[in-house]
Scaffold this motif. Structure first.
Motif, PDB file in Angstrom:
ATOM      1  N   SER A 100       0.838  -1.201   0.000  1.00 35.28           N
ATOM      2  CA  SER A 100       0.000   0.000   0.000  1.00 35.28           C
ATOM      3  C   SER A 100       0.873   1.251   0.000  1.00 35.28           C
ATOM      4  CB  SER A 100      -0.917   0.000   1.225  1.00 35.28           C
ATOM      5  OG  SER A 100      -0.161   0.241   2.393  1.00 35.28           O
ATOM      6  N   ARG A 101       0.266   2.352  -0.350  1.00 34.79           N
ATOM      7  CA  ARG A 101       1.007   3.618  -0.381  1.00 34.79           C
ATOM      8  C   ARG A 101       1.507   3.991   1.022  1.00 34.79           C
ATOM      9  NH1 ARG A 101       0.088   5.989  -5.284  1.00 34.79           N
ATOM     10  NH2 ARG A 101       0.138   8.178  -4.694  1.00 34.79           N
ATOM     11  N   ALA A 102       0.695   3.695   2.032  1.00 38.25           N
ATOM     12  CA  ALA A 102       1.107   3.989   3.410  1.00 38.25           C
ATOM     13  C   ALA A 102       2.340   3.160   3.782  1.00 38.25           C
ATOM     14  CB  ALA A 102      -0.041   3.712   4.373  1.00 38.25           C
ATOM     15  N   GLU A 103       2.330   1.868   3.396  1.00 37.60           N
ATOM     16  CA  GLU A 103       3.492   1.019   3.694  1.00 37.60           C
ATOM     17  C   GLU A 103       4.732   1.531   2.972  1.00 37.60           C
ATOM     18  OE1 GLU A 103       1.726  -3.445   4.351  1.00 37.60           O
ATOM     19  OE2 GLU A 103       1.728  -2.656   2.308  1.00 37.60           O
ATOM     20  N   LYS A 104       4.575   1.893   1.711  1.00 35.13           N
ATOM     21  CA  LYS A 104       5.727   2.381   0.945  1.00 35.13           C
ATOM     22  C   LYS A 104       6.291   3.663   1.542  1.00 35.13           C
ATOM     23  CE  LYS A 104       4.552   0.282  -3.475  1.00 35.13           C
ATOM     24  NZ  LYS A 104       4.237   0.504  -4.887  1.00 35.13           N
ATOM     25  N   LEU A 105       5.413   4.542   2.006  1.00 35.49           N
ATOM     26  CA  LEU A 105       5.899   5.785   2.608  1.00 35.49           C
ATOM     27  C   LEU A 105       6.639   5.491   3.916  1.00 35.49           C
ATOM     28  CD1 LEU A 105       6.199   8.791   2.422  1.00 35.49           C
ATOM     29  CD2 LEU A 105       3.918   9.059   3.410  1.00 35.49           C
ATOM     30  N   ARG A 106       6.150   4.523   4.694  1.00 30.96           N
ATOM     31  CA  ARG A 106       6.876   4.126   5.916  1.00 30.96           C
ATOM     32  C   ARG A 106       8.250   3.570   5.574  1.00 30.96           C
ATOM     33  NH1 ARG A 106       2.584   0.997   7.334  1.00 30.96           N
ATOM     34  NH2 ARG A 106       0.921   2.240   8.167  1.00 30.96           N
ATOM     35  N   TRP A 107       8.315   2.734   4.533  1.00 27.11           N
ATOM     36  CA  TRP A 107       9.610   2.166   4.118  1.00 27.11           C
ATOM     37  C   TRP A 107      10.559   3.289   3.689  1.00 27.11           C
ATOM     38  CZ3 TRP A 107       7.402  -2.034   0.299  1.00 27.11           C
ATOM     39  CH2 TRP A 107       6.755  -3.017   1.040  1.00 27.11           C
ATOM     40  N   ALA A 108      10.042   4.218   2.887  1.00 28.19           N
ATOM     41  CA  ALA A 108      10.876   5.317   2.408  1.00 28.19           C
ATOM     42  C   ALA A 108      11.434   6.127   3.574  1.00 28.19           C
ATOM     43  CB  ALA A 108      10.071   6.210   1.461  1.00 28.19           C
ATOM     44  N   ARG A 109      10.613   6.367   4.569  1.00 30.23           N
ATOM     45  CA  ARG A 109      11.088   7.092   5.757  1.00 30.23           C
ATOM     46  C   ARG A 109      12.158   6.294   6.482  1.00 30.23           C
ATOM     47  NH1 ARG A 109       6.146   9.438   9.174  1.00 30.23           N
ATOM     48  NH2 ARG A 109       7.819  10.527  10.230  1.00 30.23           N
ATOM     49  N   SER A 110      11.927   4.997   6.628  1.00 31.71           N
ATOM     50  CA  SER A 110      12.901   4.154   7.337  1.00 31.71           C
ATOM     51  C   SER A 110      14.223   4.086   6.592  1.00 31.71           C
ATOM     52  CB  SER A 110      12.347   2.737   7.511  1.00 31.71           C
ATOM     53  OG  SER A 110      11.195   2.756   8.303  1.00 31.71           O
ATOM     54  N   GLY A 112      15.425   6.446   4.836  1.00 26.53           N
ATOM     55  CA  GLY A 112      16.010   7.788   4.756  1.00 26.53           C
ATOM     56  C   GLY A 112      15.821   8.436   3.396  1.00 26.53           C
ATOM     57  N   MET A 113      14.872   7.941   2.609  1.00 29.20           N
ATOM     58  CA  MET A 113      14.621   8.515   1.286  1.00 29.20           C
ATOM     59  C   MET A 113      13.787   9.793   1.375  1.00 29.20           C
ATOM     60  SD  MET A 113      13.745   4.915  -0.633  1.00 29.20           S
ATOM     61  CE  MET A 113      13.775   5.468  -2.318  1.00 29.20           C
ATOM     62  N   ILE A 114      13.080   9.951   2.466  1.00 30.65           N
ATOM     63  CA  ILE A 114      12.235  11.131   2.659  1.00 30.65           C
ATOM     64  C   ILE A 114      12.097  11.351   4.163  1.00 30.65           C
ATOM     65  CG2 ILE A 114      10.053   9.879   2.668  1.00 30.65           C
ATOM     66  CD1 ILE A 114       8.833  12.251   1.132  1.00 30.65           C
ATOM     67  N   GLY A 115      11.857  12.571   4.516  1.00 29.36           N
ATOM     68  CA  GLY A 115      11.586  12.877   5.915  1.00 29.36           C
ATOM     69  C   GLY A 115      12.679  13.667   6.590  1.00 29.36           C
ATOM     70  N   ASN A 116      12.249  14.571   7.432  1.00 29.88           N
ATOM     71  CA  ASN A 116      13.119  15.339   8.315  1.00 29.88           C
ATOM     72  C   ASN A 116      12.209  15.943   9.373  1.00 29.88           C
ATOM     73  OD1 ASN A 116      12.134  17.977   7.482  1.00 29.88           O
ATOM     74  ND2 ASN A 116      13.339  17.726   5.610  1.00 29.88           N
ATOM     75  N   PRO A 117      12.761  16.515  10.416  1.00 37.56           N
ATOM     76  CA  PRO A 117      11.908  17.015  11.503  1.00 37.56           C
ATOM     77  C   PRO A 117      10.845  18.021  11.062  1.00 37.56           C
ATOM     78  CG  PRO A 117      14.189  16.937  12.224  1.00 37.56           C
ATOM     79  CD  PRO A 117      14.185  16.608  10.765  1.00 37.56           C
ATOM     80  N   THR A 118      11.083  18.765   9.993  1.00 37.15           N
ATOM     81  CA  THR A 118      10.099  19.764   9.582  1.00 37.15           C
ATOM     82  C   THR A 118       8.915  19.158   8.828  1.00 37.15           C
ATOM     83  OG1 THR A 118      11.605  20.234   7.743  1.00 37.15           O
ATOM     84  CG2 THR A 118      11.471  21.869   9.491  1.00 37.15           C
ATOM     85  N   GLU A 162       5.520  10.047  -5.866  1.00 32.51           N
ATOM     86  CA  GLU A 162       5.426   9.052  -6.935  1.00 32.51           C
ATOM     87  C   GLU A 162       6.818   8.606  -7.381  1.00 32.51           C
ATOM     88  OE1 GLU A 162       2.753   7.441  -7.828  1.00 32.51           O
ATOM     89  OE2 GLU A 162       1.554   8.683  -6.477  1.00 32.51           O
ATOM     90  N   GLY A 163       7.770   9.542  -7.430  1.00 35.04           N
ATOM     91  CA  GLY A 163       9.148   9.197  -7.795  1.00 35.04           C
ATOM     92  C   GLY A 163       9.789   8.270  -6.753  1.00 35.04           C
ATOM     93  N   ILE A 164       9.539   8.566  -5.491  1.00 40.06           N
ATOM     94  CA  ILE A 164      10.075   7.714  -4.416  1.00 40.06           C
ATOM     95  C   ILE A 164       9.440   6.331  -4.484  1.00 40.06           C
ATOM     96  CG2 ILE A 164      10.085   7.380  -1.912  1.00 40.06           C
ATOM     97  CD1 ILE A 164      10.471  10.458  -1.689  1.00 40.06           C
ATOM     98  N   PHE A 165       8.116   6.282  -4.716  1.00 40.07           N
ATOM     99  CA  PHE A 165       7.435   4.990  -4.817  1.00 40.07           C
ATOM    100  C   PHE A 165       7.961   4.195  -6.015  1.00 40.07           C
ATOM    101  CE2 PHE A 165       3.302   6.424  -2.504  1.00 40.07           C
ATOM    102  CZ  PHE A 165       4.007   6.457  -1.310  1.00 40.07           C
ATOM    103  N   LEU A 168      11.228   2.769  -4.981  1.00 35.53           N
ATOM    104  CA  LEU A 168      11.010   1.652  -4.054  1.00 35.53           C
ATOM    105  C   LEU A 168      10.542   0.391  -4.784  1.00 35.53           C
ATOM    106  CD1 LEU A 168       9.305   3.159  -0.897  1.00 35.53           C
ATOM    107  CD2 LEU A 168      11.386   1.807  -0.952  1.00 35.53           C
ATOM    108  N   ASP A 169       9.728   0.595  -5.847  1.00 35.00           N
ATOM    109  CA  ASP A 169       9.224  -0.551  -6.606  1.00 35.00           C
ATOM    110  C   ASP A 169      10.342  -1.318  -7.310  1.00 35.00           C
ATOM    111  OD1 ASP A 169       6.618  -0.168  -5.853  1.00 35.00           O
ATOM    112  OD2 ASP A 169       6.055   0.959  -7.657  1.00 35.00           O
ATOM    113  N   LYS A 170      11.490  -0.701  -7.481  1.00 33.67           N
ATOM    114  CA  LYS A 170      12.631  -1.357  -8.138  1.00 33.67           C
ATOM    115  C   LYS A 170      13.546  -2.062  -7.149  1.00 33.67           C
ATOM    116  CE  LYS A 170      12.726   2.224 -11.661  1.00 33.67           C
ATOM    117  NZ  LYS A 170      13.496   3.363 -12.175  1.00 33.67           N
ATOM    118  N   ILE A 171      13.417  -1.758  -5.865  1.00 34.12           N
ATOM    119  CA  ILE A 171      14.325  -2.310  -4.854  1.00 34.12           C
ATOM    120  C   ILE A 171      13.770  -3.638  -4.348  1.00 34.12           C
ATOM    121  CG2 ILE A 171      15.468  -1.927  -2.645  1.00 34.12           C
ATOM    122  CD1 ILE A 171      15.073   1.076  -3.081  1.00 34.12           C
TER     123      ILE A 171
END
Length: 184
Positions: A100-110, A112-118, A162-165, A168-171
């Motif tokens: 799911s998109r939510a799972e992919k966003l969690r993976w991306a955060r874990s 370090g592909m996206i996310g910072n304190p702001t 979408e670019g991050i997803f 992730l789809d290639k990894i």
């Protein structure tokens, strides 16, 4: 340190325990009555031998009916280490396009592909929206009042996600696991 522990499971059921012990006592009484009768037929030495054998058999049957269980306990000192196992089967070479998109966003955060304190709070809101089955609010009401700027921010954020997803789809799963384990 190792030690054994003998437990009789019949202690857990009082009716069964009473039945077993009562049967054994009855058998011993009958054996003694038989011994009195046999004293007239066989020599005393043979009678005593038969008594011992019959009593041993009844005792063995009683112990069997009491259901003995011998368990071993092994105590080892803990080393304070954590053991991590990684699946290296062929399934780990596949990618998770079905996530799911939510799972992919969690993976991306874990990863370090996206996310910072702001922006972490915004990412949490997007994940929560996707989990509810809704489209996330890409631009907050307090970010800008200009409709053109809002549309541009929304487009940029969508494209970024979408670019991050797509990346992730290639990894493969194995690579994601290795990156998470070796991340410092």
């Amino acid at each position: 340190m190792e030690y054994g522990h003998l437990v009789f499971r019949a202690w857990e059921s009082k009716p069964w325990l009473v039945f077993c012990v009562g049967s054994a006592v009855l058998a011993i009484v009958l054996i003694v009555m038989l011994l009195r009768y046999e004293r007239r037929l066989v020599p005393r030495r043979v009678g005593n031998t038969l008594l011992v054998l019959r009593t041993a058999i009844v005792t063995l049957l009683l112990l069997t009916l009491l259901e003995p269980v011998l368990s071993w306990t092994v105590r080892r000192e803990r080393s304070g280490r954590i053991l991590i196992a990684l699946d290296v089967s062929d399934s780990m070479s596949t990618t998770d396009n079905h996530a799911s998109r939510a799972e992919k966003l969690r993976w991306a955060r874990s990863l370090g592909m996206i996310g910072n304190p702001t922006i972490n709070q915004r990412l949490d809101q997007w994940i929560a929206a996707w989990q509810r089955g809704e489209e996330p609010r890409w631009v907050g009401p307090d970010e800008t009042a200009d409709p053109e700027r809002r549309a541009e921010l929304e487009r940029i954020r969508r494209e970024t996600i979408e670019g991050i997803f797509a990346e992730l789809d290639k990894i493969p799963r194995k690579e994601i696991a290795l990156r998470l384990l070796t991340k410092t």
